[in-house]
Write a protein that holds these residues in place. Structure first.
Motif, PDB file in Angstrom:
ATOM      1  N   GLY A  29      49.284  13.651  -9.470  1.00 54.64           N
ATOM      2  CA  GLY A  29      50.735  13.605  -9.638  1.00 54.64           C
ATOM      3  C   GLY A  29      51.260  14.757 -10.473  1.00 54.64           C
ATOM      4  N   ARG A  30      50.561  15.055 -11.566  1.00 44.96           N
ATOM      5  CA  ARG A  30      50.969  16.172 -12.429  1.00 44.96           C
ATOM      6  C   ARG A  30      50.918  17.488 -11.673  1.00 44.96           C
ATOM      7  NH1 ARG A  30      48.007  19.768 -14.959  1.00 44.96           N
ATOM      8  NH2 ARG A  30      46.091  18.572 -14.748  1.00 44.96           N
ATOM      9  N   LEU A  31      49.843  17.703 -10.924  1.00 46.88           N
ATOM     10  CA  LEU A  31      49.703  18.956 -10.176  1.00 46.88           C
ATOM     11  C   LEU A  31      50.747  19.084  -9.070  1.00 46.88           C
ATOM     12  CD1 LEU A  31      45.802  19.060  -9.911  1.00 46.88           C
ATOM     13  CD2 LEU A  31      47.264  20.486 -11.381  1.00 46.88           C
ATOM     14  N   MET A  32      50.981  18.006  -8.335  1.00 45.61           N
ATOM     15  CA  MET A  32      51.978  18.041  -7.261  1.00 45.61           C
ATOM     16  C   MET A  32      53.385  18.252  -7.821  1.00 45.61           C
ATOM     17  SD  MET A  32      50.502  14.986  -4.851  1.00 45.61           S
ATOM     18  CE  MET A  32      51.749  15.141  -3.587  1.00 45.61           C
ATOM     19  N   ALA A  33      53.679  17.599  -8.928  1.00 45.63           N
ATOM     20  CA  ALA A  33      55.000  17.729  -9.531  1.00 45.63           C
ATOM     21  C   ALA A  33      55.222  19.139 -10.060  1.00 45.63           C
ATOM     22  CB  ALA A  33      55.168  16.714 -10.659  1.00 45.63           C
ATOM     23  N   ALA A  34      54.201  19.730 -10.683  1.00 41.32           N
ATOM     24  CA  ALA A  34      54.331  21.102 -11.190  1.00 41.32           C
ATOM     25  C   ALA A  34      54.605  22.070 -10.052  1.00 41.32           C
ATOM     26  CB  ALA A  34      53.064  21.501 -11.956  1.00 41.32           C
ATOM     27  N   GLU A  35      53.910  21.875  -8.939  1.00 43.72           N
ATOM     28  CA  GLU A  35      54.137  22.734  -7.775  1.00 43.72           C
ATOM     29  C   GLU A  35      55.563  22.586  -7.250  1.00 43.72           C
ATOM     30  OE1 GLU A  35      52.536  22.909  -3.256  1.00 43.72           O
ATOM     31  OE2 GLU A  35      50.990  22.841  -4.811  1.00 43.72           O
ATOM     32  N   ARG A  36      56.061  21.360  -7.225  1.00 39.77           N
ATOM     33  CA  ARG A  36      57.426  21.121  -6.753  1.00 39.77           C
ATOM     34  C   ARG A  36      58.453  21.762  -7.682  1.00 39.77           C
ATOM     35  NH1 ARG A  36      59.727  18.594  -2.256  1.00 39.77           N
ATOM     36  NH2 ARG A  36      57.512  18.685  -1.799  1.00 39.77           N
ATOM     37  N   LEU A  37      58.234  21.661  -8.989  1.00 42.77           N
ATOM     38  CA  LEU A  37      59.156  22.264  -9.949  1.00 42.77           C
ATOM     39  C   LEU A  37      59.203  23.785  -9.775  1.00 42.77           C
ATOM     40  CD1 LEU A  37      58.351  20.108 -13.085  1.00 42.77           C
ATOM     41  CD2 LEU A  37      60.396  19.983 -11.647  1.00 42.77           C
ATOM     42  N   VAL A  38      58.053  24.399  -9.538  1.00 42.70           N
ATOM     43  CA  VAL A  38      58.008  25.839  -9.288  1.00 42.70           C
ATOM     44  C   VAL A  38      58.806  26.169  -8.025  1.00 42.70           C
ATOM     45  CG1 VAL A  38      56.485  27.752  -8.627  1.00 42.70           C
ATOM     46  CG2 VAL A  38      55.864  26.267 -10.533  1.00 42.70           C
ATOM     47  N   THR A  39      58.629  25.362  -6.976  1.00 44.59           N
ATOM     48  CA  THR A  39      59.367  25.560  -5.727  1.00 44.59           C
ATOM     49  C   THR A  39      60.871  25.486  -5.969  1.00 44.59           C
ATOM     50  OG1 THR A  39      57.557  24.626  -4.439  1.00 44.59           O
ATOM     51  CG2 THR A  39      59.714  24.653  -3.390  1.00 44.59           C
ATOM     52  N   TRP A  40      61.291  24.576  -6.837  1.00 46.35           N
ATOM     53  CA  TRP A  40      62.703  24.425  -7.156  1.00 46.35           C
ATOM     54  C   TRP A  40      63.197  25.483  -8.139  1.00 46.35           C
ATOM     55  CZ3 TRP A  40      62.456  18.465  -8.179  1.00 46.35           C
ATOM     56  CH2 TRP A  40      62.439  17.775  -6.954  1.00 46.35           C
ATOM     57  N   GLY A  41      62.298  26.301  -8.670  1.00 48.32           N
ATOM     58  CA  GLY A  41      62.691  27.341  -9.625  1.00 48.32           C
ATOM     59  C   GLY A  41      62.974  26.815 -11.014  1.00 48.32           C
ATOM     60  N   LEU A  42      62.356  25.698 -11.375  1.00 51.41           N
ATOM     61  CA  LEU A  42      62.578  25.098 -12.694  1.00 51.41           C
ATOM     62  C   LEU A  42      61.414  25.400 -13.627  1.00 51.41           C
ATOM     63  CD1 LEU A  42      63.911  21.595 -11.650  1.00 51.41           C
ATOM     64  CD2 LEU A  42      65.225  23.521 -12.525  1.00 51.41           C
ATOM     65  N   PRO A  43      61.669  25.452 -14.930  1.00 55.28           N
ATOM     66  CA  PRO A  43      60.585  25.605 -15.895  1.00 55.28           C
ATOM     67  C   PRO A  43      59.635  24.411 -15.809  1.00 55.28           C
ATOM     68  CG  PRO A  43      62.727  25.893 -16.954  1.00 55.28           C
ATOM     69  CD  PRO A  43      62.983  25.381 -15.563  1.00 55.28           C
ATOM     70  N   VAL A  44      58.362  24.675 -15.953  1.00 53.36           N
ATOM     71  CA  VAL A  44      57.356  23.652 -15.700  1.00 53.36           C
ATOM     72  C   VAL A  44      56.766  23.057 -16.980  1.00 53.36           C
ATOM     73  CG1 VAL A  44      55.083  23.254 -14.665  1.00 53.36           C
ATOM     74  CG2 VAL A  44      56.767  24.661 -13.484  1.00 53.36           C
ATOM     75  N   GLU A  45      56.571  23.860 -18.011  1.00 56.10           N
ATOM     76  CA  GLU A  45      55.733  23.471 -19.145  1.00 56.10           C
ATOM     77  C   GLU A  45      56.070  22.109 -19.753  1.00 56.10           C
ATOM     78  OE1 GLU A  45      55.482  25.254 -23.376  1.00 56.10           O
ATOM     79  OE2 GLU A  45      54.112  26.407 -22.101  1.00 56.10           O
ATOM     80  N   ASN A  46      57.276  21.914 -20.247  1.00 52.42           N
ATOM     81  CA  ASN A  46      57.625  20.644 -20.894  1.00 52.42           C
ATOM     82  C   ASN A  46      57.620  19.490 -19.903  1.00 52.42           C
ATOM     83  OD1 ASN A  46      57.878  21.983 -23.285  1.00 52.42           O
ATOM     84  ND2 ASN A  46      60.103  21.938 -23.340  1.00 52.42           N
ATOM     85  N   ALA A  47      58.138  19.734 -18.710  1.00 54.12           N
ATOM     86  CA  ALA A  47      58.164  18.681 -17.698  1.00 54.12           C
ATOM     87  C   ALA A  47      56.750  18.259 -17.336  1.00 54.12           C
ATOM     88  CB  ALA A  47      58.915  19.169 -16.460  1.00 54.12           C
ATOM     89  N   GLU A  48      55.846  19.209 -17.211  1.00 56.68           N
ATOM     90  CA  GLU A  48      54.469  18.894 -16.850  1.00 56.68           C
ATOM     91  C   GLU A  48      53.790  18.040 -17.926  1.00 56.68           C
ATOM     92  OE1 GLU A  48      50.684  21.161 -14.863  1.00 56.68           O
ATOM     93  OE2 GLU A  48      51.930  22.311 -16.234  1.00 56.68           O
ATOM     94  N   LEU A  49      54.074  18.325 -19.187  1.00 56.72           N
ATOM     95  CA  LEU A  49      53.504  17.518 -20.275  1.00 56.72           C
ATOM     96  C   LEU A  49      54.026  16.085 -20.236  1.00 56.72           C
ATOM     97  CD1 LEU A  49      53.670  20.122 -23.182  1.00 56.72           C
ATOM     98  CD2 LEU A  49      51.606  19.264 -22.045  1.00 56.72           C
ATOM     99  N   ILE A  50      55.309  15.943 -19.977  1.00 59.79           N
ATOM    100  CA  ILE A  50      55.906  14.605 -19.889  1.00 59.79           C
ATOM    101  C   ILE A  50      55.335  13.848 -18.697  1.00 59.79           C
ATOM    102  CG2 ILE A  50      58.060  13.353 -19.430  1.00 59.79           C
ATOM    103  CD1 ILE A  50      59.466  15.569 -21.114  1.00 59.79           C
ATOM    104  N   ILE A  51      55.238  14.519 -17.554  1.00 62.84           N
ATOM    105  CA  ILE A  51      54.689  13.891 -16.357  1.00 62.84           C
ATOM    106  C   ILE A  51      53.250  13.450 -16.607  1.00 62.84           C
ATOM    107  CG2 ILE A  51      53.956  14.336 -13.969  1.00 62.84           C
ATOM    108  CD1 ILE A  51      56.509  16.263 -13.899  1.00 62.84           C
ATOM    109  N   ALA A  52      52.464  14.301 -17.234  1.00 67.89           N
ATOM    110  CA  ALA A  52      51.071  13.966 -17.534  1.00 67.89           C
ATOM    111  C   ALA A  52      50.992  12.712 -18.401  1.00 67.89           C
ATOM    112  CB  ALA A  52      50.372  15.140 -18.218  1.00 67.89           C
TER     113      ALA A  52
END
Length: 141
Positions: A29-52
């Motif tokens: 889930g974390r990996l898929m979400a990070a990829e989606r955020l990159v696709t959307w052009g959004l910053p990933v770092e903080n969101a990825e930590l929260i998702i994890a």
């Protein structure tokens, strides 16, 4: 005659995935979400930590045999909303700040990270299960 066209950004981005309630599911889930955020052009770092943190908590504390965890990302009005839904209704997450607040085998300290990184977060109980959510705006990422 002059015509004016006013454009407002009403775009909404949405991503949902069902995951197994396991460590492997949380990682996926974390990996898929990070990829989606990159696709959307959004910053990933903080969101990825929260998702994890939220997906790991759902796998560890919200696991119900035979039931999945649902991860949802929504972007509307410049705000990213992260939602993790599990099937467990009897355990609502809470931030624990002192060791004496801990129960056996529990910590709750990861939610301190969510509280620090997110602009807002909370829990919405459902008829079956609960949704733990967090919101980020671009300035906070």
């Amino acid at each position: 005659m002059s015509q004016q066209i006013t454009r407002t950004d009403t775009s909404v981005s949405h991503f949902t995935v069902l995951l197994s309630a396991s460590r492997k599911g949380a990682k996926l889930g974390r990996l898929m979400a990070a990829e989606r955020l990159v696709t959307w052009g959004l910053p990933v770092e903080n969101a990825e930590l929260i998702i994890a943190e939220l997906t790991a908590n759902a796998a560890l504390h919200g696991r119900v045999p035979g039931r999945n965890v649902r991860l949802t990302l929504k972007v509307a009005g410049g705000t990213l909303r992260i939602e993790v839904r599990d099937a467990c209704t009897d355990r609502l997450p809470a931030v624990r700040r002192r060791p004496e607040e801990e129960g056996p085998g529990e910590s709750g300290h990861g939610l301190l990270l969510v509280e620090e990184l997110a602009d807002r977060w909370g829990v919405t109980p459902g008829l079956v299960g609960k949704t733990v959510w967090a919101e980020l705006t671009p300035k906070s990422q």
